[in-house]
Design a protein around this motif. Structure first.
Motif, PDB file in Angstrom:
ATOM      1  N   PRO A 182       9.701  18.615 -37.243  1.00  0.00           N
ATOM      2  CA  PRO A 182      10.737  18.633 -36.694  1.00  0.00           C
ATOM      3  C   PRO A 182      11.698  18.502 -37.578  1.00  0.00           C
ATOM      4  O   PRO A 182      13.329  19.129 -36.924  1.00  0.00           O
ATOM      5  N   ASP A 183      11.976  20.624 -38.403  1.00  0.00           N
ATOM      6  CA  ASP A 183      13.192  20.343 -38.810  1.00  0.00           C
ATOM      7  C   ASP A 183      13.647  21.845 -37.680  1.00  0.00           C
ATOM      8  O   ASP A 183      15.280  21.513 -37.350  1.00  0.00           O
ATOM      9  N   ASN A 184      12.860  21.658 -36.944  1.00  0.00           N
ATOM     10  CA  ASN A 184      13.687  22.758 -35.695  1.00  0.00           C
ATOM     11  C   ASN A 184      14.266  21.565 -34.691  1.00  0.00           C
ATOM     12  O   ASN A 184      15.422  22.472 -33.651  1.00  0.00           O
ATOM     13  N   PHE A 185      13.685  20.397 -34.113  1.00  0.00           N
ATOM     14  CA  PHE A 185      14.685  19.927 -33.374  1.00  0.00           C
ATOM     15  C   PHE A 185      16.288  19.690 -34.473  1.00  0.00           C
ATOM     16  O   PHE A 185      17.085  18.902 -33.294  1.00  0.00           O
ATOM     17  N   ASP A 186      15.657  18.575 -35.462  1.00  0.00           N
ATOM     18  CA  ASP A 186      17.166  18.956 -36.478  1.00  0.00           C
ATOM     19  C   ASP A 186      18.415  20.147 -36.474  1.00  0.00           C
ATOM     20  O   ASP A 186      19.225  19.883 -36.159  1.00  0.00           O
ATOM     21  N   ALA A 187      17.753  20.691 -36.347  1.00  0.00           N
ATOM     22  CA  ALA A 187      18.526  22.320 -36.241  1.00  0.00           C
ATOM     23  C   ALA A 187      19.650  21.857 -35.143  1.00  0.00           C
ATOM     24  O   ALA A 187      20.865  22.345 -33.895  1.00  0.00           O
ATOM     25  N   ILE A 188      18.060  21.584 -33.588  1.00  0.00           N
ATOM     26  CA  ILE A 188      18.541  21.767 -32.413  1.00  0.00           C
ATOM     27  C   ILE A 188      19.710  20.708 -32.031  1.00  0.00           C
ATOM     28  O   ILE A 188      21.182  21.127 -30.783  1.00  0.00           O
ATOM     29  N   GLU A 189      19.173  19.653 -32.467  1.00  0.00           N
ATOM     30  CA  GLU A 189      20.395  18.820 -32.073  1.00  0.00           C
ATOM     31  C   GLU A 189      21.360  18.665 -32.750  1.00  0.00           C
ATOM     32  O   GLU A 189      22.762  18.509 -32.328  1.00  0.00           O
ATOM     33  N   ALA A 190      21.695  19.411 -33.938  1.00  0.00           N
ATOM     34  CA  ALA A 190      22.845  19.844 -34.678  1.00  0.00           C
ATOM     35  C   ALA A 190      23.728  20.719 -33.559  1.00  0.00           C
ATOM     36  O   ALA A 190      25.015  20.901 -33.751  1.00  0.00           O
ATOM     37  N   LEU A 191      22.733  21.757 -33.292  1.00  0.00           N
ATOM     38  CA  LEU A 191      23.880  22.917 -32.198  1.00  0.00           C
ATOM     39  C   LEU A 191      24.164  22.314 -30.720  1.00  0.00           C
ATOM     40  O   LEU A 191      25.251  22.294 -30.140  1.00  0.00           O
ATOM     41  N   LEU A 192      23.499  20.886 -30.475  1.00  0.00           N
ATOM     42  CA  LEU A 192      24.192  20.255 -29.304  1.00  0.00           C
ATOM     43  C   LEU A 192      25.617  19.326 -29.048  1.00  0.00           C
ATOM     44  O   LEU A 192      24.799  18.560 -28.024  1.00  0.00           O
ATOM     45  N   ASN A 251      20.815  30.452 -31.511  1.00  0.00           N
ATOM     46  CA  ASN A 251      22.424  30.994 -31.675  1.00  0.00           C
ATOM     47  C   ASN A 251      23.252  29.725 -30.837  1.00  0.00           C
ATOM     48  O   ASN A 251      22.636  29.198 -29.860  1.00  0.00           O
ATOM     49  N   GLY A 252      23.546  28.990 -31.496  1.00  0.00           N
ATOM     50  CA  GLY A 252      24.699  27.377 -30.796  1.00  0.00           C
ATOM     51  C   GLY A 252      25.180  27.714 -29.883  1.00  0.00           C
ATOM     52  O   GLY A 252      25.024  27.096 -28.369  1.00  0.00           O
ATOM     53  N   LEU A 253      25.466  28.893 -29.358  1.00  0.00           N
ATOM     54  CA  LEU A 253      26.754  29.153 -28.428  1.00  0.00           C
ATOM     55  C   LEU A 253      25.820  30.106 -27.031  1.00  0.00           C
ATOM     56  O   LEU A 253      26.408  28.791 -25.820  1.00  0.00           O
ATOM     57  N   GLU A 254      24.661  30.248 -27.857  1.00  0.00           N
ATOM     58  CA  GLU A 254      24.026  30.806 -26.613  1.00  0.00           C
ATOM     59  C   GLU A 254      22.529  29.755 -25.849  1.00  0.00           C
ATOM     60  O   GLU A 254      23.268  29.533 -24.577  1.00  0.00           O
ATOM     61  N   LEU A 255      22.704  29.051 -26.647  1.00  0.00           N
ATOM     62  CA  LEU A 255      21.833  27.878 -26.714  1.00  0.00           C
ATOM     63  C   LEU A 255      22.524  26.811 -25.569  1.00  0.00           C
ATOM     64  O   LEU A 255      22.346  27.013 -24.423  1.00  0.00           O
ATOM     65  N   ARG A 256      24.203  26.918 -25.826  1.00  0.00           N
ATOM     66  CA  ARG A 256      24.901  26.117 -24.774  1.00  0.00           C
ATOM     67  C   ARG A 256      24.832  26.646 -23.438  1.00  0.00           C
ATOM     68  O   ARG A 256      24.846  26.009 -22.715  1.00  0.00           O
ATOM     69  N   ALA A 257      25.649  27.430 -23.840  1.00  0.00           N
ATOM     70  CA  ALA A 257      25.077  28.208 -22.067  1.00  0.00           C
ATOM     71  C   ALA A 257      24.181  28.033 -21.404  1.00  0.00           C
ATOM     72  O   ALA A 257      24.185  27.863 -20.184  1.00  0.00           O
ATOM     73  N   ARG A 258      22.929  28.652 -21.620  1.00  0.00           N
ATOM     74  CA  ARG A 258      21.461  28.699 -21.366  1.00  0.00           C
ATOM     75  C   ARG A 258      21.335  26.584 -21.152  1.00  0.00           C
ATOM     76  O   ARG A 258      21.123  26.794 -19.917  1.00  0.00           O
ATOM     77  N   GLU A 310      27.728  18.458 -27.012  1.00  0.00           N
ATOM     78  CA  GLU A 310      27.523  18.298 -26.008  1.00  0.00           C
ATOM     79  C   GLU A 310      27.032  16.254 -25.826  1.00  0.00           C
ATOM     80  O   GLU A 310      26.335  16.011 -26.690  1.00  0.00           O
ATOM     81  N   SER A 311      27.310  15.697 -24.678  1.00  0.00           N
ATOM     82  CA  SER A 311      27.150  14.552 -24.542  1.00  0.00           C
ATOM     83  C   SER A 311      25.583  14.452 -24.189  1.00  0.00           C
ATOM     84  O   SER A 311      25.122  13.510 -22.580  1.00  0.00           O
ATOM     85  N   TYR A 312      24.286  14.740 -24.655  1.00  0.00           N
ATOM     86  CA  TYR A 312      23.338  14.841 -24.003  1.00  0.00           C
ATOM     87  C   TYR A 312      22.864  13.605 -24.720  1.00  0.00           C
ATOM     88  O   TYR A 312      22.699  13.630 -25.660  1.00  0.00           O
ATOM     89  N   GLN A 313      21.451  13.176 -23.969  1.00  0.00           N
ATOM     90  CA  GLN A 313      20.051  12.302 -24.369  1.00  0.00           C
ATOM     91  C   GLN A 313      19.418  13.568 -24.714  1.00  0.00           C
ATOM     92  O   GLN A 313      18.401  13.736 -24.096  1.00  0.00           O
TER      93      GLN A 313
END
Length: 392
Positions: free
Chosen positions: A13-23, A109-116, A26-29
């Motif tokens: 679950p911690d990984n989900f929290d990290a990705i949620e913070a990085l995204l 990396n947040g920038l790389e994740l958002r770009a991909r 963005e207005s994603y669901q």
């Protein structure tokens, strides 16, 4: 516009929290599944546009989850980004072999994740457009195949009989002239030529109807808000033009309500002309012709009947009950070309077309056509508005 749906599959679950913070910018669901089994069972619920899939998970690892999703036709077009701490070439090759569309390395990396993610969403939108276009093309091909089958059946079953009749008359007349030209009188020769001329005219009419029918099948017109016609006016014009063909005045009635149909006037004229043609061609002196049109349940209902009478002074109630008794309940599968056109036009406007034939040339046609909605102006109202505007 609805936001894109992102499904994150990770046993931590911690990984989900990290990705949620990085995204978060963005207005994603964002949706979360803690294992591959839960994710696969929830695909219909989440309807993801992109999947972020962790590789190292217990039970089903990311490779197997990816393979299973890509085997499901409904979700094959959803891009899968593998999130992995593995960086060896063999590991990355396994990701691609499992069907993954991209991957990001941990730590993310947040920038790389958002770009991909944005890149995969563009691919998903393009895939959706292609799928939509492909579905449209399949529907068009299916519709065209049905139309071609309908034309093929008509050519094989119905139309040859109609064309053969005038052709046979022409052939017989020509053969008779060739064999007896020296012995035929001038009146007999003229009679044969007049008969041949009528057959040529019939062939010309049949050919015109045939091509019009093909056009309706292949290039079906679409009803629109400008379609207008007044059946009462059309019938009055037709009956006036054909007064010489009509039976005695006391042998026909025309009772049509003054309403406006949401039907193209040329197509409406074709319907009424063809039905009257069909009846008059088979009319006998002891038949009663009745045209009746009225509004029932917000639709125009028309019956056109050629009825056998035991006496010429039958009452109106007797005629009405006879029409009701002979109301058509089934469609004739072998309609003439003109009646096939009528049937097709009525279908274009979502109406009903029925026909029944009784003994002694008794025929009844029954059809329904749409009315102009109350919110739209009728022809009379449009003419009034145009007249006022012109005078102004």
């Amino acid at each position: 516009m609805s936001s894109s749906s992102i499904l994150i599959i990770d046993d931590e679950p911690d990984n989900f929290d990290a990705i949620e913070a990085l995204l978060s910018s963005e207005s994603y669901q964002l949706h979360y599944a803690s294992c591959g089994e839960d994710a696969i069972s929830a695909l219909e619920k989440f309807a993801p546009d992109v999947i972020l899939l962790d590789v190292m998970m217990p039970s089903l690892d990311g490779f197997e989850v990816c393979r299973r999703i890509k085997l499901m036709s409904q979700w094959q077009g959803v891009p899968i980004i593998m999130v992995t701490a593995l960086s060896g070439k063999e590991d990355l090759a396994r990701c691609l072999a499992a069907g993954a569309d991209d991957f990001v390395n941990k730590p993310v990396n947040g920038l790389e994740l958002r770009a991909r993610v944005n890149s995969m969403l563009r691919i998903k939108k393009q895939s959706d457009r292609i799928q939509s276009f492909s579905k449209l093309q399949r529907n068009n091909i299916h519709s065209l195949a049905n139309n071609l089958n309908e034309i093929r059946l008509d050519l094989a079953v119905g139309f040859p009989n109609e064309f053969n009749s005038p052709l046979s008359i022409l052939s017989d007349n020509i053969g008779h002239l060739k064999q007896n030209i020296e012995h035929l009188s001038l009146p007999a020769t003229l009679q044969l030529l007049e008969s041949s001329e009528r057959s040529v005219s019939n062939l010309h009419t049949l050919t015109q109807k045939f091509w019009f029918y093909l056009k309706l099948i292949v290039d079906t017109p679409t009803p629109n808000h400008t379609d207008r016609s007044i059946p009462k006016f059309i019938f009055e014009a037709i009956l006036t033009t054909r007064s010489a063909q009509l039976p005695k005045p006391n042998h026909h009635t025309c009772e049509v309500e003054d309403v406006t149909l949401a039907v193209n006037v040329d197509l409406a004229e074709w319907i009424f002309n063809e039905l009257l043609d069909y009846v008059l061609d088979r009319y006998q002196a002891n038949l009663f012709l009745k045209i009746h049109g009225q509004v029932i349940d917000n639709a125009f209902h028309l019956s056109l009947s050629s009825l056998q009478l035991n006496n010429q002074t039958a009452s109106s109630s007797e005629i009405s009950s006879f029409i009701q008794f002979n109301t058509p309940t089934d469609e004739n599968p072998e309609l003439a070309i003109g009646l096939k056109i009528v049937k097709k036009i009525v279908e274009i406007y979502d109406g009903i077309f029925l026909m029944s034939s009784g003994d002694r040339d008794e025929i009844t046609f029954y059809l329904t056509l749409p009315l102009v909605p109350n919110s739209l102006p009728t022809i009379a109202e449009q003419l009034a508005v145009n007249t006022v505007s012109h005078q102004s």
